[in-house]
Design a protein around this motif. Structure first.
Motif, PDB file in Angstrom:
ATOM      1  N   LEU A 189       0.851  -1.190   0.000  1.00 19.72           N
ATOM      2  CA  LEU A 189       0.000   0.000   0.000  1.00 19.72           C
ATOM      3  C   LEU A 189       0.886   1.238   0.000  1.00 19.72           C
ATOM      4  CD1 LEU A 189      -3.205   0.611   2.058  1.00 19.72           C
ATOM      5  CD2 LEU A 189      -1.388   2.323   2.070  1.00 19.72           C
ATOM      6  N   THR A 190       0.577   2.180  -0.872  1.00 21.74           N
ATOM      7  CA  THR A 190       1.321   3.431  -0.981  1.00 21.74           C
ATOM      8  C   THR A 190       0.382   4.593  -0.707  1.00 21.74           C
ATOM      9  OG1 THR A 190       2.870   2.551  -2.608  1.00 21.74           O
ATOM     10  CG2 THR A 190       2.615   4.944  -2.539  1.00 21.74           C
ATOM     11  N   VAL A 191       0.846   5.542   0.077  1.00 26.17           N
ATOM     12  CA  VAL A 191       0.111   6.785   0.307  1.00 26.17           C
ATOM     13  C   VAL A 191       0.760   7.868  -0.552  1.00 26.17           C
ATOM     14  CG1 VAL A 191      -0.537   8.562   1.982  1.00 26.17           C
ATOM     15  CG2 VAL A 191      -0.590   6.146   2.631  1.00 26.17           C
ATOM     16  N   LEU A 192      -0.027   8.459  -1.437  1.00 21.01           N
ATOM     17  CA  LEU A 192       0.440   9.543  -2.306  1.00 21.01           C
ATOM     18  C   LEU A 192      -0.141  10.849  -1.777  1.00 21.01           C
ATOM     19  CD1 LEU A 192       1.799  10.585  -4.912  1.00 21.01           C
ATOM     20  CD2 LEU A 192      -0.338  10.064  -6.117  1.00 21.01           C
ATOM     21  N   THR A 193       0.724  11.734  -1.333  1.00 16.57           N
ATOM     22  CA  THR A 193       0.263  12.980  -0.743  1.00 16.57           C
ATOM     23  C   THR A 193       1.041  14.149  -1.352  1.00 16.57           C
ATOM     24  OG1 THR A 193      -0.215  14.089   1.368  1.00 16.57           O
ATOM     25  CG2 THR A 193       1.865  12.887   1.220  1.00 16.57           C
ATOM     26  N   GLY A 194       0.721  15.340  -0.914  1.00 22.50           N
ATOM     27  CA  GLY A 194       1.306  16.551  -1.470  1.00 22.50           C
ATOM     28  C   GLY A 194       0.256  17.636  -1.472  1.00 22.50           C
ATOM     29  N   LEU A 245       2.413  -1.166   4.504  1.00 28.68           N
ATOM     30  CA  LEU A 245       2.651   0.225   4.126  1.00 28.68           C
ATOM     31  C   LEU A 245       4.038   0.310   3.507  1.00 28.68           C
ATOM     32  CD1 LEU A 245       1.830   3.148   3.992  1.00 28.68           C
ATOM     33  CD2 LEU A 245       2.544   3.426   6.367  1.00 28.68           C
ATOM     34  N   GLN A 246       4.061   0.445   2.194  1.00 29.53           N
ATOM     35  CA  GLN A 246       5.318   0.331   1.461  1.00 29.53           C
ATOM     36  C   GLN A 246       6.037   1.667   1.350  1.00 29.53           C
ATOM     37  OE1 GLN A 246       5.009  -1.065  -2.663  1.00 29.53           O
ATOM     38  NE2 GLN A 246       6.657  -2.499  -2.215  1.00 29.53           N
ATOM     39  N   ALA A 247       5.290   2.728   1.103  1.00 25.82           N
ATOM     40  CA  ALA A 247       5.941   4.020   0.920  1.00 25.82           C
ATOM     41  C   ALA A 247       4.937   5.138   1.092  1.00 25.82           C
ATOM     42  CB  ALA A 247       6.589   4.113  -0.463  1.00 25.82           C
ATOM     43  N   VAL A 248       5.428   6.261   1.589  1.00 31.21           N
ATOM     44  CA  VAL A 248       4.688   7.518   1.571  1.00 31.21           C
ATOM     45  C   VAL A 248       5.415   8.419   0.582  1.00 31.21           C
ATOM     46  CG1 VAL A 248       3.932   9.529   2.889  1.00 31.21           C
ATOM     47  CG2 VAL A 248       3.939   7.257   3.956  1.00 31.21           C
ATOM     48  N   VAL A 249       4.736   8.767  -0.499  1.00 29.01           N
ATOM     49  CA  VAL A 249       5.324   9.576  -1.556  1.00 29.01           C
ATOM     50  C   VAL A 249       4.681  10.958  -1.500  1.00 29.01           C
ATOM     51  CG1 VAL A 249       5.708   9.816  -4.031  1.00 29.01           C
ATOM     52  CG2 VAL A 249       5.676   7.532  -2.988  1.00 29.01           C
ATOM     53  N   THR A 250       5.498  11.984  -1.347  1.00 31.16           N
ATOM     54  CA  THR A 250       4.988  13.361  -1.272  1.00 31.16           C
ATOM     55  C   THR A 250       5.433  14.128  -2.503  1.00 31.16           C
ATOM     56  OG1 THR A 250       4.971  13.373   1.147  1.00 31.16           O
ATOM     57  CG2 THR A 250       5.017  15.517   0.037  1.00 31.16           C
ATOM     58  N   VAL A 251       4.474  14.721  -3.176  1.00 30.15           N
ATOM     59  CA  VAL A 251       4.726  15.507  -4.384  1.00 30.15           C
ATOM     60  C   VAL A 251       4.883  16.971  -3.988  1.00 30.15           C
ATOM     61  CG1 VAL A 251       3.883  16.116  -6.678  1.00 30.15           C
ATOM     62  CG2 VAL A 251       3.368  13.860  -5.712  1.00 30.15           C
ATOM     63  N   VAL A 294       4.311  20.983   5.428  1.00 36.19           N
ATOM     64  CA  VAL A 294       5.543  20.622   6.139  1.00 36.19           C
ATOM     65  C   VAL A 294       5.462  19.179   6.613  1.00 36.19           C
ATOM     66  CG1 VAL A 294       6.972  21.120   8.155  1.00 36.19           C
ATOM     67  CG2 VAL A 294       5.999  23.007   6.813  1.00 36.19           C
ATOM     68  N   ARG A 295       4.321  18.792   7.164  1.00 37.68           N
ATOM     69  CA  ARG A 295       4.174  17.414   7.643  1.00 37.68           C
ATOM     70  C   ARG A 295       4.212  16.418   6.483  1.00 37.68           C
ATOM     71  NH1 ARG A 295       0.452  16.648  12.937  1.00 37.68           N
ATOM     72  NH2 ARG A 295       1.241  18.390  14.168  1.00 37.68           N
ATOM     73  N   GLN A 296       3.599  16.789   5.382  1.00 39.65           N
ATOM     74  CA  GLN A 296       3.624  15.900   4.219  1.00 39.65           C
ATOM     75  C   GLN A 296       5.044  15.612   3.774  1.00 39.65           C
ATOM     76  OE1 GLN A 296       1.209  18.142   1.513  1.00 39.65           O
ATOM     77  NE2 GLN A 296      -0.728  17.577   2.481  1.00 39.65           N
ATOM     78  N   VAL A 297       5.893  16.620   3.824  1.00 31.04           N
ATOM     79  CA  VAL A 297       7.300  16.428   3.449  1.00 31.04           C
ATOM     80  C   VAL A 297       8.032  15.625   4.509  1.00 31.04           C
ATOM     81  CG1 VAL A 297       9.502  17.630   3.115  1.00 31.04           C
ATOM     82  CG2 VAL A 297       7.428  18.480   1.991  1.00 31.04           C
ATOM     83  N   ALA A 298       7.778  15.935   5.773  1.00 28.70           N
ATOM     84  CA  ALA A 298       8.550  15.329   6.862  1.00 28.70           C
ATOM     85  C   ALA A 298       8.306  13.825   6.999  1.00 28.70           C
ATOM     86  CB  ALA A 298       8.228  16.034   8.173  1.00 28.70           C
ATOM     87  N   VAL A 299       7.089  13.351   6.680  1.00 30.97           N
ATOM     88  CA  VAL A 299       6.796  11.920   6.867  1.00 30.97           C
ATOM     89  C   VAL A 299       7.142  11.088   5.632  1.00 30.97           C
ATOM     90  CG1 VAL A 299       4.919  12.444   8.462  1.00 30.97           C
ATOM     91  CG2 VAL A 299       4.409  12.056   6.044  1.00 30.97           C
ATOM     92  N   ALA A 300       7.544  11.716   4.552  1.00 35.65           N
ATOM     93  CA  ALA A 300       7.709  11.004   3.277  1.00 35.65           C
ATOM     94  C   ALA A 300       8.894  10.055   3.283  1.00 35.65           C
ATOM     95  CB  ALA A 300       7.857  12.013   2.140  1.00 35.65           C
ATOM     96  N   ASP A 301       8.753   8.992   2.503  1.00 31.82           N
ATOM     97  CA  ASP A 301       9.887   8.121   2.191  1.00 31.82           C
ATOM     98  C   ASP A 301      10.596   8.606   0.932  1.00 31.82           C
ATOM     99  OD1 ASP A 301       9.558   5.858   4.157  1.00 31.82           O
ATOM    100  OD2 ASP A 301       7.589   5.852   3.203  1.00 31.82           O
ATOM    101  N   ARG A 302       9.810   9.208   0.035  1.00 28.58           N
ATOM    102  CA  ARG A 302      10.365   9.754  -1.197  1.00 28.58           C
ATOM    103  C   ARG A 302       9.640  11.039  -1.540  1.00 28.58           C
ATOM    104  NH1 ARG A 302      10.026   4.655  -0.845  1.00 28.58           N
ATOM    105  NH2 ARG A 302      11.783   3.299  -1.313  1.00 28.58           N
ATOM    106  N   LEU A 303      10.388  12.008  -2.058  1.00 29.86           N
ATOM    107  CA  LEU A 303       9.829  13.279  -2.487  1.00 29.86           C
ATOM    108  C   LEU A 303       9.936  13.350  -4.009  1.00 29.86           C
ATOM    109  CD1 LEU A 303      11.593  15.511   0.187  1.00 29.86           C
ATOM    110  CD2 LEU A 303       9.202  14.781   0.213  1.00 29.86           C
ATOM    111  N   VAL A 304       8.858  13.717  -4.662  1.00 26.58           N
ATOM    112  CA  VAL A 304       8.852  13.859  -6.119  1.00 26.58           C
ATOM    113  C   VAL A 304       8.661  15.329  -6.437  1.00 26.58           C
ATOM    114  CG1 VAL A 304       7.703  13.256  -8.271  1.00 26.58           C
ATOM    115  CG2 VAL A 304       7.949  11.535  -6.467  1.00 26.58           C
ATOM    116  N   LEU A 305       9.634  15.913  -7.123  1.00 27.12           N
ATOM    117  CA  LEU A 305       9.613  17.340  -7.444  1.00 27.12           C
ATOM    118  C   LEU A 305       9.023  17.531  -8.838  1.00 27.12           C
ATOM    119  CD1 LEU A 305      10.489  19.910  -5.962  1.00 27.12           C
ATOM    120  CD2 LEU A 305      12.657  19.788  -7.186  1.00 27.12           C
ATOM    121  N   THR A 306       7.931  18.309  -8.906  1.00 30.67           N
ATOM    122  CA  THR A 306       7.238  18.530 -10.159  1.00 30.67           C
ATOM    123  C   THR A 306       7.425  19.972 -10.639  1.00 30.67           C
ATOM    124  OG1 THR A 306       5.169  19.173  -9.067  1.00 30.67           O
ATOM    125  CG2 THR A 306       5.491  16.835  -9.538  1.00 30.67           C
TER     126      THR A 306
END
Length: 363
Positions: free
Chosen positions: A18-23, A136-142, A159-171
Motif C-alpha cells: 500500500l502506498t500513500v500519495l500525498t502533497g 505500508l510500502q511508501a509515503v510519496v509526497t509531491v 511541512v508534515r507531508q514532506v517530513a513523513v515522506a519516504d520519497r519526495l517527487v519534485l514537479t
C-alpha cells in the motif's frame, strides 16, 4: 526501525503493498498517478481517491476509472473520513477474499492536498487487522517546484507531508527559476527522503518499506497517540479544513459561453490569484459541448486547458471546484453567476465586480 515486526504466518495471505500519495493542492498528484497507472508494473492496482469539496472530480481525471476505484468524498482523510478509510480498506479485503471484486495486488491512496498525513499513517500502522493484511510500502509526497517554498511557509500540512515522506517527487521544475534552495529546504526537513524527478521509474518510487529511521522526533510524536484524536463531529462542515480555507463548487447544466468563461477566469486569477489554493474542473463550452475542457489552476497560474475527446462520465454538467484561502466563497459563486447571466446577483453589483475586482466584501 521497522514498523512490521510481526513474524509471517504461513496460513495468512501475503500482505498487500500500500502506498500513500500525498502533497499539497496543485502539486501534481493526479498527473503523477496517471503516469504510474500507465506502467505495466502497476497492473491490478486499486486506487482510493479522497477529495476536498462537495463535488468529486479527481476520480474523473484519473484515466483508469473502473470498478476498482473507491471515491471517499466526505472530506479530508485526516479528519472526517479517517474512520471511513479503515472501513473501506476492510470492506475491500472482504470483497477480494470472497471473489466479489477482481483481485488487486497493490493499493494507492491519493489524499486530498489539505490532508495532514499523520492520522492516516497511524491507522495503517497500528490498526490490528489492517497491519496484518496491508504492508505500508511508501509515503510519496509531491512538491511543486514553483510554489513549494511559499506553500511550506504558509501551510503546516505541507511541512508534515514532506517530513513523513519516504520519497519526495519534485514537479514543474521546467517552470521554476531554480530548485537549489527548495531542495536544500526539503533535505533539511527530511534528510532520509531522496528527491526524485517525475520521470523516475515506478518501482524506484514505490519500493521499500515504511519506517521511522532517518525521520525526525516530530514525526514520531505526530504518529503517536495524538494522531488518534477525532476531529469530526455532528454538524461539522466537511468543506472547511480550517477557519480560513473553504471550497466552492461552481456548476452549470447549460454549456458555458467561451468569452464569459475566459473573462471569469481572468478576473478571478488577476484580482485574487494569491487566495486560490487550487482550481480544478471540467467545463462544457458552448462552441464544443461534447468535448469538455479540463481546467487546472494554482494561485495566479492557470495551466493551458486540455480538451478531452469525450466526457469521462454520463454527467455533462460543468463542474469547477475552487479551494480558497481568506476569500468568501459566496463572492466567487456570485461572480460565476454574474458571468453566466444568472439572476442571483443584482446587475449594478455585477457591473461593479466586472470593473473593479478588488472591491470585494471580505476580500
Amino acid at each position: 526501525m521497522s514498523l512490521s515486526a510481526t513474524p509471517p504466518d504461513p496460513r495468512r495471505p501475503e500482505p498487500i503493498p500500500l502506498t500513500v500519495l500525498t502533497g499539497f493542492l496543485g502539486a501534481g498528484k493526479t498527473t503523477l498517478l496517471n503516469r504510474w497507472l500507465a506502467d505495466p508494473a502497476l497492473a491490478d492496482t486499486l486506487v482510493i481517491v479522497n477529495e476536498f469539496g462537495e463535488i468529486g472530480l479527481d476520480h474523473l481525471l484519473i484515466e483508469r476509472v473502473d470498478e476498482d476505484m473507491v471515491l471517499l468524498g466526505a472530506g479530508c482523510l485526516c479528519c472526517t473520513v479517517r474512520g471511513d478509510l479503515i472501513a473501506a480498506l476492510e470492506d475491500l479485503l472482504r470483497k477480494r477474499d470472497n471473489g466479489r471484486i477482481t483481485p488487486f495486488r497493490r493499493v494507492v491512496i491519493e489524499t486530498t492536498g489539505l490532508a495532514d498525513p499523520a492520522p492516516i499513517l497511524h491507522a495503517l500502522i497500528y490498526h490490528p487487522y489492517l497491519v496484518l493484511r496491508y504492508r505500508l510500502q511508501a509515503v510519496v509526497t509531491v512538491v511543486d517546484a514553483v510554489h513549494g517554498a511559499a506553500t511550506l511557509d504558509a501551510h503546516a500540512e505541507a511541512v508534515r507531508q514532506v517530513a513523513v515522506a519516504d520519497r519526495l517527487v519534485l514537479t514543474k521544475t521546467e517552470a521554476a527559476a531554480g530548485t537549489d534552495l527548495l531542495r536544500a529546504r526539503l533535505t533539511a526537513l527530511n534528510p532520509a527522503a531522496p528527491i526524485l524527478p517525475v520521470t523516475a521509474p515506478v518501482e524506484a518510487v514505490l519500493g521499500g518499506l515504511f519506517g521511522l529511521d532517518g525521520k525526525g522526533d516530530d514525526v514520531r510524536s505526530w504518529l503517536g497517540a495524538g494522531a488518534m484524536a477525532e476531529t469530526s463531529g455532528p454538524g461539522r462542515d466537511v468543506n472547511i479544513h480550517d477557519a480560513s480555507i473553504r471550497a466552492v463548487c461552481l456548476t452549470s447544466e447549460a454549456p458555458v459561453p467561451r468569452p464569459a468563461f475566459e473573462m471569469f477566469l481572468d478576473l478571478l486569477r488577476s484580482g485574487h490569484g494569491a487566495k486560490i489554493l487550487r482550481m480544478k474542473g471540467l467545463v462544457a463550452l458552448a462552441d464544443d459541448p461534447g468535448r469538455p475542457l479540463v481546467v487546472h489552476g494554482v494561485q495566479h497560474v492557470v495551466h493551458a486547458p486540455v480538451v478531452l475527446p469525450a466526457w469521462p462520465d454520463p454527467d455533462h454538467t460543468s463542474r469547477l471546484v475552487v479551494i480558497l484561502r481568506d476569500l468568501d466563497p459566496s463572492f466567487v459563486q456570485r461572480l460565476w453567476d454574474a458571468f453566466l447571466g444568472r439572476p442571483r446577483i443584482d446587475a449594478p453589483d455585477a457591473a461593479a465586480l466586472a470593473h473593479n475586482p478588488l472591491a470585494i466584501p471580505g476580500g
